[in-house]
Design a protein around this motif. Structure first.
Motif, PDB file in Angstrom:
ATOM      1  N   MET A  79      33.454  42.180  43.130  1.00  0.00           N
ATOM      2  CA  MET A  79      34.750  41.854  42.369  1.00  0.00           C
ATOM      3  C   MET A  79      34.272  42.107  40.850  1.00  0.00           C
ATOM      4  N   GLU A  80      35.256  42.761  40.296  1.00  0.00           N
ATOM      5  CA  GLU A  80      35.019  43.100  38.753  1.00  0.00           C
ATOM      6  C   GLU A  80      35.494  42.012  38.035  1.00  0.00           C
ATOM      7  N   LEU A  81      34.417  41.790  36.896  1.00  0.00           N
ATOM      8  CA  LEU A  81      34.642  40.785  36.001  1.00  0.00           C
ATOM      9  C   LEU A  81      34.903  41.276  34.717  1.00  0.00           C
ATOM     10  N   SER A  82      34.583  42.211  34.303  1.00  0.00           N
ATOM     11  CA  SER A  82      35.240  43.003  32.822  1.00  0.00           C
ATOM     12  C   SER A  82      34.552  44.340  32.817  1.00  0.00           C
ATOM     13  N   ARG A  83      35.422  45.005  31.902  1.00  0.00           N
ATOM     14  CA  ARG A  83      35.029  46.655  31.828  1.00  0.00           C
ATOM     15  C   ARG A  83      34.473  46.745  30.193  1.00  0.00           C
ATOM     16  N   GLU A  84      33.587  47.680  30.129  1.00  0.00           N
ATOM     17  CA  GLU A  84      33.105  48.064  28.940  1.00  0.00           C
ATOM     18  C   GLU A  84      33.086  49.280  28.635  1.00  0.00           C
ATOM     19  N   ARG A  85      33.867  49.678  27.396  1.00  0.00           N
ATOM     20  CA  ARG A  85      33.844  51.374  27.082  1.00  0.00           C
ATOM     21  C   ARG A  85      32.626  51.476  25.955  1.00  0.00           C
ATOM     22  N   PHE A  86      31.984  52.692  26.363  1.00  0.00           N
ATOM     23  CA  PHE A  86      30.876  53.180  25.825  1.00  0.00           C
ATOM     24  C   PHE A  86      31.294  53.825  24.534  1.00  0.00           C
ATOM     25  N   SER A  87      30.280  53.532  23.487  1.00  0.00           N
ATOM     26  CA  SER A  87      30.382  54.353  22.289  1.00  0.00           C
ATOM     27  C   SER A  87      29.088  54.934  21.970  1.00  0.00           C
ATOM     28  N   LEU A  88      28.943  55.788  20.984  1.00  0.00           N
ATOM     29  CA  LEU A  88      27.759  56.575  20.781  1.00  0.00           C
ATOM     30  C   LEU A  88      26.856  55.829  19.649  1.00  0.00           C
TER      31      LEU A  88
ATOM     32  N   GLU B 259      35.835  60.915  24.506  1.00  0.00           N
ATOM     33  CA  GLU B 259      35.908  60.664  25.879  1.00  0.00           C
ATOM     34  C   GLU B 259      35.765  59.236  26.384  1.00  0.00           C
ATOM     35  N   THR B 260      36.566  58.786  27.510  1.00  0.00           N
ATOM     36  CA  THR B 260      36.688  57.672  28.048  1.00  0.00           C
ATOM     37  C   THR B 260      35.364  57.457  28.845  1.00  0.00           C
ATOM     38  N   MET B 261      34.539  56.557  28.634  1.00  0.00           N
ATOM     39  CA  MET B 261      33.365  56.438  29.441  1.00  0.00           C
ATOM     40  C   MET B 261      32.918  55.035  29.463  1.00  0.00           C
ATOM     41  N   GLU B 262      32.981  54.397  30.731  1.00  0.00           N
ATOM     42  CA  GLU B 262      32.968  52.774  31.066  1.00  0.00           C
ATOM     43  C   GLU B 262      31.932  52.692  31.980  1.00  0.00           C
ATOM     44  N   ARG B 263      31.674  51.188  32.085  1.00  0.00           N
ATOM     45  CA  ARG B 263      30.955  50.640  33.125  1.00  0.00           C
ATOM     46  C   ARG B 263      31.625  49.290  33.373  1.00  0.00           C
ATOM     47  N   HIS B 264      31.621  49.026  34.640  1.00  0.00           N
ATOM     48  CA  HIS B 264      32.207  47.606  35.082  1.00  0.00           C
ATOM     49  C   HIS B 264      31.173  46.649  35.279  1.00  0.00           C
ATOM     50  N   ILE B 265      31.320  45.474  34.855  1.00  0.00           N
ATOM     51  CA  ILE B 265      30.421  44.350  35.154  1.00  0.00           C
ATOM     52  C   ILE B 265      31.022  43.554  36.536  1.00  0.00           C
ATOM     53  N   VAL B 266      30.180  43.516  37.404  1.00  0.00           N
ATOM     54  CA  VAL B 266      30.742  43.026  38.969  1.00  0.00           C
ATOM     55  C   VAL B 266      29.989  41.573  39.340  1.00  0.00           C
ATOM     56  N   VAL B 267      30.453  41.126  40.068  1.00  0.00           N
ATOM     57  CA  VAL B 267      29.843  40.146  40.818  1.00  0.00           C
ATOM     58  C   VAL B 267      29.697  40.236  42.399  1.00  0.00           C
TER      59      VAL B 267
END
Length: 335
Positions: free
Chosen positions: A165-174, A286-294
């Motif tokens: 289950m996805e809890l949140s999304r974070e977009r990467f920066s440089l 560029e859109t680069m994300e990671r999803h925090i999940v449980v």
């Protein structure tokens, strides 16, 4: 037969991980402790379960047969725990939670405070582990649920026995050393010591591309990790191969190296909170994300303690429950 859950779990983990050392790391034992569990299981069954092949060990036919049934026994045991919890008049019991470093520092503490207030009968035992190991840890029953990460570019393989289950999304920066890209100084979203906001009064920031780093050294985890492969995939899509100067897994160490001026890396706001750092953070085009999940086992969905902690985690991260969920993945976790 007179065996224990710990002995059966050691055998099952051996089929998943292949070596005594890997099983010890997964279960929090010493390699000698794992060997003792297997030896005790052999005494309980009266059969040889392992044999040595050079420096390795492998299951005998009897070991492989027992491991198959051991998984079913452990699953039945977990289902019994869930059923017993549902007979209680209050939500109470012990939960084993696996989590990675950022979650341990930023996500779990507020969730635990809320659990203590809302469900004082729930006891949480947490365990720090490699983020790429949490899925196997849940599947193998080492922990009851875990906080993990998923990357759209390199998604974690889905086990049908698990719920993600996805809890949140974070977009990467440089993240770059302060002043390292002077021609793009006005692209700095923040130049931070302990996350201080940029108050220079500049006009809205322009975006920088990953391709602009082709001549710079990178600080990245191994490409054997999902995170390393996700960054590598994004860089290749931008048309270049990153020059990895330092292979580092720890986020705080990565930020320290960027601050020291030896390379660049991608970061999220949550990662930046792990260590006060003076560096420039540039917005990526560029859109680069990671999803925090449980993650938890599918049959534990209605286990009261699991459901309570999942609800708390959703609330603390601002994620509302999805209207409909599917086995293996959360509806919200679109790819």
């Amino acid at each position: 037969m007179d065996w224990t859950s710990a002995q059966l779990r050691s055998l099952v983990e051996l089929t998943r991980r292949g070596t005594i050392t890997a099983v010890a790391d997964a279960l929090g034992y010493t390699p000698g402790g794992v060997s003792q569990q297997i030896t005790a299981l052999e005494k309980a069954t009266g059969m040889r379960l392992l044999r040595r092949v050079g420096r390795r060990v492998e299951l005998t036919d009897a070991g492989a047969t027992l491991a198959l049934h051991a998984e079913r026994i452990l699953t039945t045991e977990a289902e019994a725990v869930e059923a017993l919890e549902r007979t209680r008049n209050e939500i109470s019991g012990t939960l084993r939670v696996g989590l990675f470093a950022t979650a341990a520092a930023e996500l779990l503490p507020p969730a635990l405070r809320q659990v203590r207030e809302s469900h004082p009968g729930v006891t949480v035992r947490s365990r720090d582990m490699d983020v790429d190991e949490v899925y196997d840890a849940v599947a193998g029953g080492t922990v009851d649920l875990a906080l993990g990460l998923d990357y759209p570019d390199v998604p974690i393989p889905r086990d049908p026995s698990l719920r993600v289950m996805e809890l949140s999304r974070e977009r990467f920066s440089l993240a770059v050393p302060t002043g390292a890209m002077p021609g793009r100084a006005d692209t700095s979203r923040t130049s931070r010591t302990s996350g201080a906001s940029d108050t220079s009064g500049r006009a809205g920031p322009r975006k920088v591309s990953l391709a602009d780093t082709r001549e710079l050294g990178w600080i990245l985890p191994s490409v054997r990790s999902y995170y390393g492969r996700a960054v590598l995939t994004a860089c290749r899509r931008a048309g270049f191969e990153p020059q990895v100067a330092h292979e580092v897994t720890d986020t705080a160490a990565t930020l320290a190296l960027v601050e020291a001026g030896v390379g660049v890396s991608v970061v999220t706001d949550l990662m930046l909170r792990l260590r006060p750092s003076r560096l420039d953070v540039l917005e990526l085009s560029e859109t680069m994300e990671r999803h925090i999940v449980v993650v938890f086992r599918s049959f534990a969905e209605h286990r009261p303690t699991v459901a309570a902690l999942v609800d708390v985690l959703r609330t603390s991260t601002g994620r509302r429950p999805p209207r409909r969920e599917h086995h293996g993945t959360d509806k919200l976790a679109t790819r």
